[in-house]
Design a protein around this motif. Structure first.
Motif, PDB file in Angstrom:
ATOM      1  N   MET A 193       0.832  -1.212   0.000  1.00 18.35           N
ATOM      2  CA  MET A 193       0.000   0.000   0.000  1.00 18.35           C
ATOM      3  C   MET A 193       0.866   1.261   0.000  1.00 18.35           C
ATOM      4  SD  MET A 193      -3.079  -1.023  -0.235  1.00 18.35           S
ATOM      5  CE  MET A 193      -2.360  -2.331  -1.248  1.00 18.35           C
ATOM      6  N   ILE A 238      -7.773   9.779  -6.362  1.00 19.14           N
ATOM      7  CA  ILE A 238      -7.420   8.438  -5.866  1.00 19.14           C
ATOM      8  C   ILE A 238      -8.475   7.930  -4.889  1.00 19.14           C
ATOM      9  CG2 ILE A 238      -5.755   7.160  -4.463  1.00 19.14           C
ATOM     10  CD1 ILE A 238      -3.610   9.097  -5.678  1.00 19.14           C
ATOM     11  N   PHE A 239      -8.867   8.771  -3.922  1.00 17.27           N
ATOM     12  CA  PHE A 239      -9.890   8.347  -2.966  1.00 17.27           C
ATOM     13  C   PHE A 239     -11.247   8.186  -3.648  1.00 17.27           C
ATOM     14  CE2 PHE A 239      -6.911   9.808   0.363  1.00 17.27           C
ATOM     15  CZ  PHE A 239      -7.000   8.716   1.209  1.00 17.27           C
ATOM     16  N   SER A 241     -11.700   7.227  -6.729  1.00 22.17           N
ATOM     17  CA  SER A 241     -11.631   5.958  -7.466  1.00 22.17           C
ATOM     18  C   SER A 241     -11.852   4.788  -6.526  1.00 22.17           C
ATOM     19  CB  SER A 241     -10.272   5.828  -8.162  1.00 22.17           C
ATOM     20  OG  SER A 241     -10.056   6.902  -9.044  1.00 22.17           O
ATOM     21  N   TRP A 242     -11.205   4.850  -5.356  1.00 27.17           N
ATOM     22  CA  TRP A 242     -11.391   3.779  -4.373  1.00 27.17           C
ATOM     23  C   TRP A 242     -12.859   3.684  -3.951  1.00 27.17           C
ATOM     24  CZ3 TRP A 242     -13.192   4.617   0.643  1.00 27.17           C
ATOM     25  CH2 TRP A 242     -13.246   3.482   1.448  1.00 27.17           C
ATOM     26  N   TYR A 243     -13.498   4.831  -3.708  1.00 27.34           N
ATOM     27  CA  TYR A 243     -14.892   4.833  -3.274  1.00 27.34           C
ATOM     28  C   TYR A 243     -15.811   4.241  -4.344  1.00 27.34           C
ATOM     29  CZ  TYR A 243     -19.497   6.577  -1.932  1.00 27.34           C
ATOM     30  OH  TYR A 243     -20.831   6.667  -1.616  1.00 27.34           O
ATOM     31  N   MET A 245     -15.054   2.174  -6.796  1.00 31.32           N
ATOM     32  CA  MET A 245     -14.836   0.753  -7.056  1.00 31.32           C
ATOM     33  C   MET A 245     -15.233  -0.129  -5.879  1.00 31.32           C
ATOM     34  SD  MET A 245     -11.351   0.466  -9.357  1.00 31.32           S
ATOM     35  CE  MET A 245     -10.301   1.389  -8.224  1.00 31.32           C
ATOM     36  N   SER A 246     -14.931   0.305  -4.651  1.00 31.37           N
ATOM     37  CA  SER A 246     -15.199  -0.544  -3.490  1.00 31.37           C
ATOM     38  C   SER A 246     -16.603  -0.400  -2.933  1.00 31.37           C
ATOM     39  CB  SER A 246     -14.183  -0.240  -2.382  1.00 31.37           C
ATOM     40  OG  SER A 246     -14.337   1.088  -1.900  1.00 31.37           O
ATOM     41  N   LYS A 247     -17.166   0.809  -2.995  1.00 26.70           N
ATOM     42  CA  LYS A 247     -18.483   1.035  -2.401  1.00 26.70           C
ATOM     43  C   LYS A 247     -19.614   1.007  -3.430  1.00 26.70           C
ATOM     44  CE  LYS A 247     -16.622   1.680   1.652  1.00 26.70           C
ATOM     45  NZ  LYS A 247     -16.776   0.664   2.725  1.00 26.70           N
ATOM     46  N   LYS A 249     -19.212  -0.278  -6.543  1.00 33.84           N
ATOM     47  CA  LYS A 249     -18.993  -1.415  -7.436  1.00 33.84           C
ATOM     48  C   LYS A 249     -18.854  -1.008  -8.907  1.00 33.84           C
ATOM     49  CE  LYS A 249     -19.416  -3.911  -3.775  1.00 33.84           C
ATOM     50  NZ  LYS A 249     -18.191  -4.386  -3.089  1.00 33.84           N
ATOM     51  N   PRO A 252     -13.317  -1.174 -13.020  1.00 31.86           N
ATOM     52  CA  PRO A 252     -12.169  -0.363 -13.452  1.00 31.86           C
ATOM     53  C   PRO A 252     -12.284   0.110 -14.901  1.00 31.86           C
ATOM     54  CG  PRO A 252     -11.426  -2.282 -12.219  1.00 31.86           C
ATOM     55  CD  PRO A 252     -12.901  -2.449 -12.431  1.00 31.86           C
TER      56      PRO A 252
END
Length: 274
Positions: A193, A238-239, A241-243, A245-247, A249, A252
């Motif tokens: 990470m 970046i955050f 993108s994370w949100y 993809m992870s929250k 769905k 990418p």
């Protein structure tokens, strides 16, 4: 007294090659990597039970049950299974078909955790970051560096793991499923990470070129943001993108398409610089 062996180097190498070339062959939700694993066991079964077709059939059927792990690190499990199959063929009463399958199932999770942390989580970002630096001026050196270095590490690393697993046999259980292995996995995850964060900070670049006119003066929004928090926009992306993809769905591929459209429009109208 030297331990008796039934498998020669040629057979072991063929088993290793079959796993590395075909570990993801004929995948399905029912089997995943099982058929690739069985193919890696075929030369071993041919050698151990050359004149015993029923035992060979039993061994091959044993290795067609559901199996899934990180393929490169999983070379270790393949080597362990080969070593145990050899011990079973030698008549070791402590090594049974159920033991071999149980060990495979027990190891595939921890090995997958270690492999996923080390390879896509750490090794690939490090090599890509070096490669991107080497190619920053348009040189093909970065591409060559990544392709050659990655494949060399994978070949020699997985070959070492396979033959080490073969040597260890059942002894590998304590080594790779204990508390020490879990600590190593956590440490590698943190390191991975950290590397990803460094790569993102170095190569994600977004500047706002929009300016606001106020009482005859132009206010540079990007300069204000940099004064508050340098690289704030890349961090937000970046955050974000994370949100997504992870929250939410979001895949990418869809995210890349969204960013491409936003970048194309933003640069086109002169509001963004990438």
């Amino acid at each position: 007294m030297e331990e008796k062996k039934l498998l020669d180097k040629k057979t072991l190498t063929k088993s290793y090659n079959n796993w590395m070339k075909y570990n993801l062959v004929a995948m399905s939700f029912e089997f995943l990597e099982a058929l690739g694993f069985a193919l890696s066991m075929e030369p071993v079964a041919d050698k151990l039970y050359k004149d015993e077709p029923e035992k060979k059939k039993e061994m091959m059927q044993r290795h067609t049950v559901f199996y899934n792990t990180e393929p490169q690190a999983g070379a270790l499990v393949t080597g362990i299974a080969v070593g145990l199959e050899e011990q079973k063929a030698l008549g070791n009463t402590g090594v049974t078909g159920d033991l071999i399958n149980g060990l495979k199932i027990g190891l595939m999770g921890p090995i997958a955790g270690i492999g996923d942390s080390m390879i896509p989580g750490m090794l690939i970002p490090i090599l890509l970051s070096i490669g991107m630096g080497l190619s920053s001026n348009g040189s093909p050196l970065g591409v060559l560096f990544y392709v050659i270095t990655y494949n060399l590490i994978m070949y020699f690393g997985t070959r070492f793991l396979f033959f080490k697993g073969y040597e260890l046999g059942a002894e590998s259980i304590d080594i790779f499923t204990g508390e020490k292995a879990q600590q190593i996995t956590r440490a590698i995850t943190v390191l991975g990470m950290t590397v990803i964060g460094g790569v993102a900070a170095s190569y994600v670049n977004v500047d706002l070129k929009a300016k606001v006119a106020l009482r005859g003066a132009e206010i540079d929004i990007q300069s204000i943001l940099d004064g508050i928090f340098p690289k704030l926009l890349p961090l937000a992306i970046i955050f974000g993108s994370w949100y997504l993809m992870s929250k939410k769905k979001v895949s990418p591929v869809k995210l890349i398409l969204i960013y491409f459209i936003v970048a194309f429009v933003g640069v086109g109208i002169g509001y963004l610089f990438l």
